[in-house]
Design a protein around this motif. Sequence first.
Motif, PDB file in Angstrom:
ATOM      1  N   SER A   1       0.745  -1.233  -0.123  1.00  0.00           N
ATOM      2  CA  SER A   1       0.085   0.115   0.040  1.00  0.00           C
ATOM      3  C   SER A   1       0.899   1.183   0.077  1.00  0.00           C
ATOM      4  O   SER A   1       0.510   2.170  -0.643  1.00  0.00           O
ATOM      5  CB  SER A   1      -0.830  -0.039   1.344  1.00  0.00           C
ATOM      6  OG  SER A   1      -1.749   1.083   1.204  1.00  0.00           O
TER       7      SER A   1
ATOM      8  N   ASN B   1      -4.290   3.841   2.987  1.00  0.00           N
ATOM      9  CA  ASN B   1      -3.782   3.007   3.813  1.00  0.00           C
ATOM     10  C   ASN B   1      -4.905   2.262   4.476  1.00  0.00           C
ATOM     11  O   ASN B   1      -5.015   1.189   4.891  1.00  0.00           O
ATOM     12  CB  ASN B   1      -2.740   3.652   4.655  1.00  0.00           C
ATOM     13  CG  ASN B   1      -2.131   2.604   5.764  1.00  0.00           C
ATOM     14  OD1 ASN B   1      -2.827   2.407   6.685  1.00  0.00           O
ATOM     15  ND2 ASN B   1      -1.180   2.034   5.419  1.00  0.00           N
TER      16      ASN B   1
ATOM     17  N   TYR C   1      -2.562   8.701   1.333  1.00  0.00           N
ATOM     18  CA  TYR C   1      -1.830   7.837   2.306  1.00  0.00           C
ATOM     19  C   TYR C   1      -2.814   7.355   3.492  1.00  0.00           C
ATOM     20  O   TYR C   1      -2.862   6.292   3.605  1.00  0.00           O
ATOM     21  CB  TYR C   1      -0.564   8.766   2.942  1.00  0.00           C
ATOM     22  CG  TYR C   1       0.491   8.755   1.965  1.00  0.00           C
ATOM     23  CD1 TYR C   1       1.485   7.761   2.088  1.00  0.00           C
ATOM     24  CD2 TYR C   1       0.934   9.880   1.136  1.00  0.00           C
ATOM     25  CE1 TYR C   1       2.736   7.828   1.267  1.00  0.00           C
ATOM     26  CE2 TYR C   1       1.771  10.017   0.023  1.00  0.00           C
ATOM     27  CZ  TYR C   1       3.094   8.940   0.361  1.00  0.00           C
ATOM     28  OH  TYR C   1       3.868   9.071  -0.322  1.00  0.00           O
TER      29      TYR C   1
END
Length: 429
Positions: free
Chosen positions: A125, A355, A351
């Motif tokens: 990821s 994530n 992010y």
Amino acid sequence: MSVLRHIFNISNDEWRPVVASFFYFFFLMSSYFILRPVRDEMGIQAGVDNMQWLFTGTFVAMLLIVPVFGYLMRKFSREKLIPGIYVFFSLNILAFYFLFSFFSSPLISAIFFIWLSVFNLFVISIFWSFNSEIFTTDQAQRLYGPIAAGGSSGAIFGPIITSTLSEQIGVTNLLLISASFLILATFFLIQLMKYAEGQPERRIIAPIQGSVWEGLRLVAKSQYLRHIGLFILLYTSISTFLYFEQAHIVSEAFSASEDRTSYFGFRDLLVNTSTLVLQFFVTERLLRKAGIIFCLMLVPLVASLGFLSLGVNQSVMVLLIVQVLYRSLNFSVQRPSREVLFTKVSIQEKYNAKNFIDTALYRGGDAISGWLFAMIASVISSLQVISFLVIPLSLTWAMIGFRLGKFFNARSINLDKNEKHDVITKKSA
């Protein structure tokens, strides 16, 4: 070089970041796939009827990690944090090396299964989040195929290392090779960061603000991200049902642990070889010519046909064909398509939201579908009937892919208009 540029549609100034990203992904996936056959065998040794507990344990571990990651993103710049995360996982592998060297217990095997499942999703990821920050949407559509091929090359190289050296040096010593490859991946990550430093508009210094659960908040408030999350949730649910069917079929077909491990290695070799060919020569053309909607719907439709085939015939050969088609198309077409979706979101969403989707939501889908499979199997003993029941879920997944592709196209048009408006406004000023 001109021939390669024509084949892969890469400009001269793009070769450096593409090569760095290729080898970054290559060593990352080599590190993981050295250990994956061991993890799959440990899952079966724990009992095919108890695997939902391993998936639940992985989900709980993800829930613990997500807020920690959110906190670290607030405190450290990405140029320090991301390499630090890979070093941390390298130390984890060394810790397992010492544990396996001196202890042997089902508990350690279960912990390793859960840890490797977390490690796999988390580091990959981060890899794609960082690439979505480096490359534009147009570049992603052209370059994600060759870049993803680095991961597939590593996914081929890793099992070769395992099958070649496991008997000579022992399974435990493979962990040292895996840790070394993860350090090499970190080296190429740093090279990619050096390239980013020369691109003022893509600086990666400042920490990302927000709460430790910022990813959940961002997904909850964005229709676009909610559709991505639902798409991932359906994907992981379908994959878990296929994984559980695989465990039952393989455990019945092969009585010896060595034979099962050999099957898993052969399966991975077929999947990763076909994926590599597709990523080099097909992915870019499908993304640019067939479009994002087709690419997002392709694997769900293949899954529908796959479960239809397993509903008719539960043989190992049918299972192997279904898995090779499903996984190779997922890695070569669907995964790059999913990552292109994140080129049209903010840095926080690249992010924090990504994530959360790729880890907690992904493993949450695993855990829920794992228990759902166990519940259905307790009522319906026939795997063939279960296969037929999954088909409507696969078709729903395809429809979500269609809607998500429409959202992406609309968002791309709107963002492109805004960017052009900003350029005109700056020129006027």
